[in-house]
Design a protein around this motif. Structure first.
Motif, PDB file in Angstrom:
ATOM      1  N   ASN A   1       0.858  -1.179   0.000  1.00  0.00           N
ATOM      2  CA  ASN A   1       0.000   0.000   0.000  1.00  0.00           C
ATOM      3  C   ASN A   1       0.894   1.229   0.000  1.00  0.00           C
ATOM      4  OD1 ASN A   1      -1.619   2.225   0.718  1.00  0.00           O
ATOM      5  ND2 ASN A   1      -3.063   0.921   1.818  1.00  0.00           N
ATOM      6  N   PRO A   2       1.024   1.921  -1.125  1.00  0.00           N
ATOM      7  CA  PRO A   2       1.960   3.054  -1.183  1.00  0.00           C
ATOM      8  C   PRO A   2       1.529   4.236  -0.324  1.00  0.00           C
ATOM      9  CG  PRO A   2       0.659   2.910  -3.205  1.00  0.00           C
ATOM     10  CD  PRO A   2       0.339   1.685  -2.405  1.00  0.00           C
ATOM     11  N   THR A   3       0.255   4.321  -0.002  1.00  0.00           N
ATOM     12  CA  THR A   3      -0.217   5.415   0.846  1.00  0.00           C
ATOM     13  C   THR A   3       0.129   5.148   2.309  1.00  0.00           C
ATOM     14  OG1 THR A   3      -2.039   5.853  -0.671  1.00  0.00           O
ATOM     15  CG2 THR A   3      -2.226   6.757   1.546  1.00  0.00           C
ATOM     16  N   ALA A   4      -0.237   3.969   2.782  1.00  0.00           N
ATOM     17  CA  ALA A   4       0.041   3.626   4.182  1.00  0.00           C
ATOM     18  C   ALA A   4       1.473   3.166   4.383  1.00  0.00           C
ATOM     19  CB  ALA A   4      -0.914   2.530   4.638  1.00  0.00           C
ATOM     20  N   ARG A   5       2.139   2.790   3.284  1.00  0.00           N
ATOM     21  CA  ARG A   5       3.515   2.271   3.331  1.00  0.00           C
ATOM     22  C   ARG A   5       3.612   1.031   4.205  1.00  0.00           C
ATOM     23  NH1 ARG A   5       3.786   7.769   3.177  1.00  0.00           N
ATOM     24  NH2 ARG A   5       4.981   8.692   1.469  1.00  0.00           N
ATOM     25  N   THR A   6       2.645   0.171   4.051  1.00  0.00           N
ATOM     26  CA  THR A   6       2.644  -1.125   4.726  1.00  0.00           C
ATOM     27  C   THR A   6       2.307  -2.196   3.690  1.00  0.00           C
ATOM     28  OG1 THR A   6       0.303  -0.902   5.318  1.00  0.00           O
ATOM     29  CG2 THR A   6       1.921  -0.162   6.955  1.00  0.00           C
ATOM     30  N   TYR A   7       2.467  -3.437   4.098  1.00  0.00           N
ATOM     31  CA  TYR A   7       2.177  -4.567   3.231  1.00  0.00           C
ATOM     32  C   TYR A   7       0.975  -5.343   3.754  1.00  0.00           C
ATOM     33  CZ  TYR A   7       6.869  -3.939   1.209  1.00  0.00           C
ATOM     34  OH  TYR A   7       7.989  -3.430   0.591  1.00  0.00           O
ATOM     35  N   GLN A   8       0.264  -5.984   2.838  1.00  0.00           N
ATOM     36  CA  GLN A   8      -0.790  -6.913   3.213  1.00  0.00           C
ATOM     37  C   GLN A   8      -0.366  -8.310   2.781  1.00  0.00           C
ATOM     38  OE1 GLN A   8      -5.032  -7.673   1.376  1.00  0.00           O
ATOM     39  NE2 GLN A   8      -5.164  -5.944   2.788  1.00  0.00           N
ATOM     40  N   ALA A   9      -0.585  -9.265   3.679  1.00  0.00           N
ATOM     41  CA  ALA A   9      -0.186 -10.644   3.391  1.00  0.00           C
ATOM     42  C   ALA A   9      -0.973 -11.194   2.206  1.00  0.00           C
ATOM     43  CB  ALA A   9      -0.421 -11.517   4.619  1.00  0.00           C
ATOM     44  N   PRO A  10      -0.335 -12.009   1.364  1.00  0.00           N
ATOM     45  CA  PRO A  10      -1.079 -12.676   0.279  1.00  0.00           C
ATOM     46  C   PRO A  10      -1.983 -13.757   0.850  1.00  0.00           C
ATOM     47  CG  PRO A  10       1.178 -13.463   0.332  1.00  0.00           C
ATOM     48  CD  PRO A  10       1.092 -12.354   1.342  1.00  0.00           C
ATOM     49  N   MET A  11      -2.845 -14.285   0.003  1.00  0.00           N
ATOM     50  CA  MET A  11      -3.874 -15.215   0.458  1.00  0.00           C
ATOM     51  C   MET A  11      -3.304 -16.453   1.131  1.00  0.00           C
ATOM     52  SD  MET A  11      -6.720 -15.050  -2.573  1.00  0.00           S
ATOM     53  CE  MET A  11      -5.568 -15.682  -3.791  1.00  0.00           C
ATOM     54  N   GLN A  12      -2.214 -17.001   0.576  1.00  0.00           N
ATOM     55  CA  GLN A  12      -1.687 -18.240   1.151  1.00  0.00           C
ATOM     56  C   GLN A  12      -1.092 -18.010   2.531  1.00  0.00           C
ATOM     57  OE1 GLN A  12      -0.359 -16.611  -1.346  1.00  0.00           O
ATOM     58  NE2 GLN A  12       1.862 -16.755  -1.388  1.00  0.00           N
ATOM     59  N   LEU A  13      -0.592 -16.798   2.808  1.00  0.00           N
ATOM     60  CA  LEU A  13      -0.079 -16.502   4.145  1.00  0.00           C
ATOM     61  C   LEU A  13      -1.230 -16.309   5.126  1.00  0.00           C
ATOM     62  CD1 LEU A  13       2.339 -16.074   5.944  1.00  0.00           C
ATOM     63  CD2 LEU A  13       2.460 -13.689   5.182  1.00  0.00           C
ATOM     64  N   LYS A  14      -2.316 -15.700   4.657  1.00  0.00           N
ATOM     65  CA  LYS A  14      -3.496 -15.556   5.505  1.00  0.00           C
ATOM     66  C   LYS A  14      -4.107 -16.916   5.856  1.00  0.00           C
ATOM     67  CE  LYS A  14      -4.873 -10.969   3.814  1.00  0.00           C
ATOM     68  NZ  LYS A  14      -5.929 -10.180   3.123  1.00  0.00           N
ATOM     69  N   SER A  15      -3.907 -17.902   4.989  1.00  0.00           N
ATOM     70  CA  SER A  15      -4.494 -19.220   5.230  1.00  0.00           C
ATOM     71  C   SER A  15      -3.587 -20.114   6.068  1.00  0.00           C
ATOM     72  CB  SER A  15      -4.805 -19.909   3.894  1.00  0.00           C
ATOM     73  OG  SER A  15      -3.614 -20.282   3.227  1.00  0.00           O
ATOM     74  N   THR A  16      -2.476 -19.598   6.559  1.00  0.00           N
ATOM     75  CA  THR A  16      -1.548 -20.403   7.352  1.00  0.00           C
ATOM     76  C   THR A  16      -2.267 -21.070   8.524  1.00  0.00           C
ATOM     77  OG1 THR A  16       0.315 -18.973   6.780  1.00  0.00           O
ATOM     78  CG2 THR A  16       0.553 -20.346   8.739  1.00  0.00           C
ATOM     79  N   GLY A  17      -2.022 -22.358   8.691  1.00  0.00           N
ATOM     80  CA  GLY A  17      -2.683 -23.118   9.742  1.00  0.00           C
ATOM     81  C   GLY A  17      -4.061 -23.611   9.350  1.00  0.00           C
ATOM     82  N   GLY A  18      -4.475 -23.305   8.109  1.00  0.00           N
ATOM     83  CA  GLY A  18      -5.809 -23.681   7.671  1.00  0.00           C
ATOM     84  C   GLY A  18      -5.802 -24.298   6.294  1.00  0.00           C
ATOM     85  N   ILE A  19      -6.782 -23.927   5.488  1.00  0.00           N
ATOM     86  CA  ILE A  19      -7.005 -24.565   4.188  1.00  0.00           C
ATOM     87  C   ILE A  19      -7.015 -23.508   3.087  1.00  0.00           C
ATOM     88  CG2 ILE A  19      -8.594 -26.000   2.830  1.00  0.00           C
ATOM     89  CD1 ILE A  19      -9.709 -27.081   5.427  1.00  0.00           C
ATOM     90  N   PHE A  20      -6.363 -23.820   1.992  1.00  0.00           N
ATOM     91  CA  PHE A  20      -6.391 -22.975   0.796  1.00  0.00           C
ATOM     92  C   PHE A  20      -7.013 -23.803  -0.314  1.00  0.00           C
ATOM     93  CE2 PHE A  20      -5.201 -20.748  -2.924  1.00  0.00           C
ATOM     94  CZ  PHE A  20      -4.828 -19.462  -2.578  1.00  0.00           C
ATOM     95  N   ILE A  21      -8.203 -23.402  -0.762  1.00  0.00           N
ATOM     96  CA  ILE A  21      -8.927 -24.149  -1.783  1.00  0.00           C
ATOM     97  C   ILE A  21      -8.824 -23.415  -3.122  1.00  0.00           C
ATOM     98  CG2 ILE A  21     -11.184 -25.033  -2.511  1.00  0.00           C
ATOM     99  CD1 ILE A  21     -11.969 -25.144   0.461  1.00  0.00           C
ATOM    100  N   VAL A  22      -8.263 -24.096  -4.113  1.00  0.00           N
ATOM    101  CA  VAL A  22      -8.221 -23.559  -5.473  1.00  0.00           C
ATOM    102  C   VAL A  22      -9.296 -24.293  -6.265  1.00  0.00           C
ATOM    103  CG1 VAL A  22      -6.818 -23.124  -7.513  1.00  0.00           C
ATOM    104  CG2 VAL A  22      -5.757 -23.114  -5.247  1.00  0.00           C
ATOM    105  N   ASP A  23     -10.436 -23.658  -6.403  1.00  0.00           N
ATOM    106  CA  ASP A  23     -11.569 -24.278  -7.083  1.00  0.00           C
ATOM    107  C   ASP A  23     -11.492 -24.002  -8.586  1.00  0.00           C
ATOM    108  OD1 ASP A  23     -13.818 -25.804  -7.138  1.00  0.00           O
ATOM    109  OD2 ASP A  23     -15.117 -24.392  -6.109  1.00  0.00           O
ATOM    110  N   ASP A  24     -12.125 -24.854  -9.365  1.00  0.00           N
ATOM    111  CA  ASP A  24     -12.165 -24.678 -10.822  1.00  0.00           C
ATOM    112  C   ASP A  24     -10.777 -24.496 -11.425  1.00  0.00           C
ATOM    113  OD1 ASP A  24     -14.927 -24.916 -11.141  1.00  0.00           O
ATOM    114  OD2 ASP A  24     -15.262 -22.816 -10.647  1.00  0.00           O
ATOM    115  N   LEU A  25      -9.832 -25.295 -10.969  1.00  0.00           N
ATOM    116  CA  LEU A  25      -8.486 -25.217 -11.534  1.00  0.00           C
ATOM    117  C   LEU A  25      -8.549 -25.508 -13.031  1.00  0.00           C
ATOM    118  CD1 LEU A  25      -5.489 -24.836 -10.770  1.00  0.00           C
ATOM    119  CD2 LEU A  25      -5.326 -27.319 -10.568  1.00  0.00           C
TER     120      LEU A  25
END
Length: 435
Positions: free
Chosen positions: A255-279
Motif C-alpha cells: 500500500n503506497p499510501t500507508a507504506r505497509t504490506y498486506q499478506a497474500p492469500m496463502q499466508l493468511k491461510s496459514t494453519g488452515g485450508i487454501f482451496i483452489v476451485d475450478d483449476l
C-alpha cells in the motif's frame, strides 16, 4: 505425529521490551502514532490498543518520557481513575508526524517473523487429528461413494496437498467445505508481523472468523490476559479462490499510501485450508500455478519479496486443495503431479445414490415424490445421456419444477410433463445458429 486440535498452545505473553524482539525505535514510534491518532492518555487504554501487557506498555511509555517525547499530565479528576495520564510533548508530536509520513501503521504491535514461525509450529495444520467420525459428521448432508472417506481421511490428516478431479457438478466444492468444517478447531492469527522493519498485516476479518472474546469484569482493576493479544483467536482459516486467481495474488500487496504490506492469500491461510476451485479456469495455465507452489509444497516455506526486491521466507503451513473438472494428465506434467501428494477422483453417483439424493432434495424442497415420474426420468430421459448421473441434477430438476408450479399457480407436484420441461433447461441442444 498427529495430536488433538485442542492441544494448540497459546502464544506466550511478552514480559519485557527485550522479549518483544522488535526494533526499539519502531515500538516507540508505533506508541507515539497510536497516541496521536487515537488521542489516548492512560496506560491501560494504550496497552489495550497496542495489544501489549500493561507492564510492557509502561516500560515503553517510560522510554518515550526519558526521550522527552511524552509528558505526564497527572490524574484527570479524582473520580475518573487513579491512573497517571500522559500526552505527547511538542517534540513527541513532531516525531509522531514524521513517523506517520514514513508509515501510517499504528495500533497493535507486530509480531517478529521468527517468533511467528514458532507459533505456526505449535499450531500446525499437520498436527490436527481427523477421525472418520469427524469427516462423516461434517459431510452427513452429502451422499458420497463408500470409499471416498477412505481416501479423504488420510489425505486431510496428513496436512499435505490434495487434488480432487472428476466431472463437474459432483460436489468437489462441497467436499472441500466439509473438510474445513471437520477440522473445526481454533488457532492464533497475528494481527501483523514484522520483517526487516516492515509491517505486514495478516489478520483479515473477511478471511478470519474471530472467536468471541470473554469480557473482563468491569469492576476489576486488572485485565485478565491469557495469551499474547497481538494474536486473534480464530477458527482455522479457509481461503477459497477460483477462476479469478492470478499469480500476482500470491505476492505481498504493498500500500503506497500507508507504506505497509498486506499478506497474500496463502499466508493468511496459514494453519488452515487454501482451496483452489475450478483449476484450469484461471488466466494462467494450471502448470504455471503449480510451478509457483513447488517450493512451498515441498519445503514448507514460501518466498516473498519486498518493494526493495529483498526476498525472505515465510511459513507455508497450509492444506492446499485443488479441485478441477479436467483430467490431471491434460493440465499437468508428471513432475507437477508428483508434487501433489494425494490425487482423488470424485465421480458422479450411481443410480441408487442418485435416487437417494433426489429423495433428500425433494423432502427439503417440500416436493412430493411421484413414482411414475421417477420411472419416466430413469427409463426415458437418462438413457439420452448414457445414464450419466451428477450430484447437481436433482437440485436443478426439482428447483425447475418448483418454479413451473409457482408460475402456473398450482401446488408443488411431480409429473412426467413437468420433469420433461425441467429436463429441457438442463442441457443445450447441439445445433447451428443461423445468423
Amino acid at each position: 505425529m498427529n495430536i488433538h486440535a485442542d492441544a494448540v498452545t497459546a502464544p506466550p505473553l511478552p514480559r519485557s521490551l527485550e522479549e518483544m524482539r522488535l526494533p526499539t525505535v519502531m515500538m516507540r514510534d508505533i506508541l507515539l502514532k497510536t497516541m496521536f491518532r487515537m488521542n489516548l492518555e492512560h496506560v491501560s487504554q494504550i496497552a489495550r490498543t497496542i495489544c501489549l501487557p500493561v507492564p510492557v506498555t509502561q516500560e515503553l511509555v517510560d522510554l518515550a518520557r526519558s526521550q522527552r517525547l511524552l509528558e505526564a499530565t497527572g490524574t484527570l479528576h479524582a473520580t475518573s481513575s487513579s491512573e497517571m495520564g500522559y500526552q505527547l510533548s511538542e517534540n513527541g508530536k513532531a516525531r509522531a508526524m514524521d513517523a506517520l509520513a514514513q508509515s501510517e501503521y499504528f495500533g497493535a504491535m507486530p509480531v517478529p517473523l521468527d517468533i511467528y514461525r514458532a507459533q505456526v509450529e505449535r499450531q500446525s495444520i499437520r498436527n490436527v487429528q481427523i477421525t472418520r467420525k469427524q469427516l462423516t459428521d461434517a459431510m452427513g448432508h452429502l451422499i458420497l461413494p463408500e470409499n471416498l472417506l477412505d481416501q479423504l481421511g488420510p489425505a486431510v490428516g496428513s496436512g499435505r496437498s490434495i487434488l480432487m478431479y472428476g466431472p463437474p457438478g459432483n460436489g468437489k466444492s462441497s467436499i472441500s467445505n466439509g473438510i474445513r468444517d471437520a477440522i473445526g478447531d481454533r488457532i492464533y492469527v497475528p494481527r501483523a508481523i514484522e520483517y526487516s522493519g516492515q509491517v505486514i498485516t495478516v489478520y483479515d476479518p473477511i478471511v478470519h472468523t474471530a472467536a468471541e472474546e470473554q469480557e473482563d469484569d468491569p469492576t476489576s482493576l486488572r485485565r485478565t490476559i491469557r495469551y499474547d493479544t497481538r494474536y486473534v483467536l480464530c477458527d482455522r482459516p479457509t481461503v477459497v479462490t477460483g477462476g479469478e486467481l492470478t499469480l500476482s495474488m500470491l505476492d505481498l500487496v504493498y500500500n503506497p499510501t500507508a507504506r505497509t504490506y498486506q499478506a497474500p492469500m496463502q499466508l493468511k491461510s496459514t494453519g488452515g485450508i487454501f482451496i483452489v476451485d475450478d483449476l484450469g479456469r484461471q488466466e494462467e495455465p494450471p502448470q504455471a500455478l503449480i510451478n509457483r507452489w513447488i517450493v512451498p509444497l515441498e519445503e514448507g516455506h514460501d518466498i516473498l519479496a519486498l518493494q526493495s526486491g529483498e526476498k525472505f521466507t515465510v511459513p507455508f503451513d497450509t492444506l492446499v486443495i485443488f479441485s478441477t473438472n479436467f483430467h490431471p494428465n491434460k493440465i499437468f506434467d508428471q513432475a507437477a503431479l508428483r508434487r501433489i501428494f494425494f490425487k482423488i477422483k470424485v465421480d458422479g453417483p450411481n443410480q441408487a445414490d442418485f435416487l437417494k439424493i433426489f429423495a433428500m432434495v425433494a423432502k427439503k424442497k417440500k416436493m412430493p415424490l411421484d413414482e411414475a415420474t421417477l420411472v419416466h426420468l430413469i427409463k426415458t430421459r437418462y438413457p439420452e445421456i448414457d445414464n450419466i448421473y451428477a450430484n447437481y441434477q436433482p437440485v436443478f430438476l426439482i428447483d425447475q419444477m418448483c418454479a413451473i408450479c409457482e408460475f402456473e399457480g398450482i401446488p408443488y407436484q411431480m409429473t412426467p410433463d413437468l420433469i420433461d420441461r425441467a429436463w429441457a433447461n438442463m442441457f443445450v441442444r447441439e445445433e447451428e445458429i443461423v445468423r
